[in-house]
Design a protein around this motif. Structure first.
Motif, PDB file in Angstrom:
ATOM      1  N   GLN A 155       0.827  -1.210   0.000  1.00 24.38           N
ATOM      2  CA  GLN A 155       0.000   0.000   0.000  1.00 24.38           C
ATOM      3  C   GLN A 155       0.861   1.259   0.000  1.00 24.38           C
ATOM      4  O   GLN A 155       0.551   2.230  -0.696  1.00 24.38           O
ATOM      5  CB  GLN A 155      -0.935   0.007   1.214  1.00 24.38           C
ATOM      6  CG  GLN A 155      -2.046  -1.006   1.128  1.00 24.38           C
ATOM      7  CD  GLN A 155      -2.865  -1.061   2.412  1.00 24.38           C
ATOM      8  OE1 GLN A 155      -2.374  -0.766   3.510  1.00 24.38           O
ATOM      9  NE2 GLN A 155      -4.125  -1.458   2.282  1.00 24.38           N
ATOM     10  N   ARG A 156       1.946   1.256   0.769  1.00 22.75           N
ATOM     11  CA  ARG A 156       2.834   2.429   0.782  1.00 22.75           C
ATOM     12  C   ARG A 156       3.450   2.632  -0.594  1.00 22.75           C
ATOM     13  O   ARG A 156       3.526   3.756  -1.081  1.00 22.75           O
ATOM     14  CB  ARG A 156       3.938   2.260   1.831  1.00 22.75           C
ATOM     15  CG  ARG A 156       3.485   2.524   3.246  1.00 22.75           C
ATOM     16  CD  ARG A 156       4.607   2.528   4.281  1.00 22.75           C
ATOM     17  NE  ARG A 156       5.673   1.540   4.073  1.00 22.75           N
ATOM     18  CZ  ARG A 156       6.861   1.815   3.531  1.00 22.75           C
ATOM     19  NH1 ARG A 156       7.172   3.020   3.161  1.00 22.75           N
ATOM     20  NH2 ARG A 156       7.749   0.844   3.395  1.00 22.75           N
TER      21      ARG A 156
ATOM     22  N   ALA B  90       2.194   1.771  -3.421  1.00 27.60           N
ATOM     23  CA  ALA B  90       1.150   2.196  -4.356  1.00 27.60           C
ATOM     24  C   ALA B  90       0.580   3.571  -4.001  1.00 27.60           C
ATOM     25  O   ALA B  90      -0.238   4.118  -4.755  1.00 27.60           O
ATOM     26  CB  ALA B  90       0.026   1.156  -4.384  1.00 27.60           C
ATOM     27  N   GLY B  91       0.953   4.107  -2.854  1.00 27.28           N
ATOM     28  CA  GLY B  91       0.445   5.392  -2.419  1.00 27.28           C
ATOM     29  C   GLY B  91      -0.967   5.333  -1.854  1.00 27.28           C
ATOM     30  O   GLY B  91      -1.657   6.332  -1.794  1.00 27.28           O
ATOM     31  N   THR B  92      -1.392   4.138  -1.413  1.00 25.92           N
ATOM     32  CA  THR B  92      -2.745   3.968  -0.886  1.00 25.92           C
ATOM     33  C   THR B  92      -2.766   3.605   0.599  1.00 25.92           C
ATOM     34  O   THR B  92      -3.819   3.245   1.120  1.00 25.92           O
ATOM     35  CB  THR B  92      -3.503   2.874  -1.674  1.00 25.92           C
ATOM     36  OG1 THR B  92      -2.778   1.633  -1.558  1.00 25.92           O
ATOM     37  CG2 THR B  92      -3.645   3.256  -3.139  1.00 25.92           C
TER      38      THR B  92
ATOM     39  N   PRO C 243      -3.327   3.818   4.337  1.00 24.41           N
ATOM     40  CA  PRO C 243      -4.248   4.715   5.040  1.00 24.41           C
ATOM     41  C   PRO C 243      -3.632   5.476   6.222  1.00 24.41           C
ATOM     42  O   PRO C 243      -4.200   6.456   6.680  1.00 24.41           O
ATOM     43  CB  PRO C 243      -5.341   3.771   5.528  1.00 24.41           C
ATOM     44  CG  PRO C 243      -4.673   2.451   5.674  1.00 24.41           C
ATOM     45  CD  PRO C 243      -3.626   2.414   4.587  1.00 24.41           C
TER      46      PRO C 243
END
Length: 86
Positions: A76-77, A79-81, A83
Motif C-alpha cells: 500500500q505504501r 502504491a500510495g494507498t 491509510p
C-alpha cells in the motif's frame, strides 16, 4: 524452554521480544503492531533510511505484526494507498 529457544542459544543468537509498552496494556496487541510500523517509517523519514535509532521500532513491528500485514502495508505504501499518516 522450547526447541527453538535452545536452537537459537546454540547458534549464539540472542532471543529477544518486544518489550511491554504501557500505552497498550491489553492482551490485543494490534495497535502496538500498527503504531510501531508507523513509528518506524516516520523515524526513517525524519532520521534517514537505515538510521540505528529506527531499528527499535523495526524490531518491535517485526516481532508483533503478522508478516501478511506488513507485506500488505508495504504494498500500500508503494502504491500510495496506505491509510496511515507517515
Amino acid at each position: 524452554m522450547s526447541a527453538t529457544t535452545e536452537t537459537l542459544e546454540k547458534l549464539g543468537l540472542p532471543l529477544k521480544t518486544a518489550p511491554w509498552d504501557p500505552r497498550f496494556p491489553n492482551s490485543n496487541q494490534t495497535k502496538y503492531c500498527y503504531q510501531s510500523y508507523l513509528d518506524f517509517h516516520r523515524c526513517e523519514r525524519i532520521k534517514g533510511e537505515g538510521h540505528s535509532v529506527c531499528q527499535y521500532f523495526k524490531d518491535v513491528f517485526q516481532d508483533m505484526c503478522p508478516n501478511e500485514w506488513v507485506e500488505k502495508w508495504d504494498g500500500q505504501r508503494a502504491a500510495g494507498t496506505f491509510p496511515g499518516k507517515i
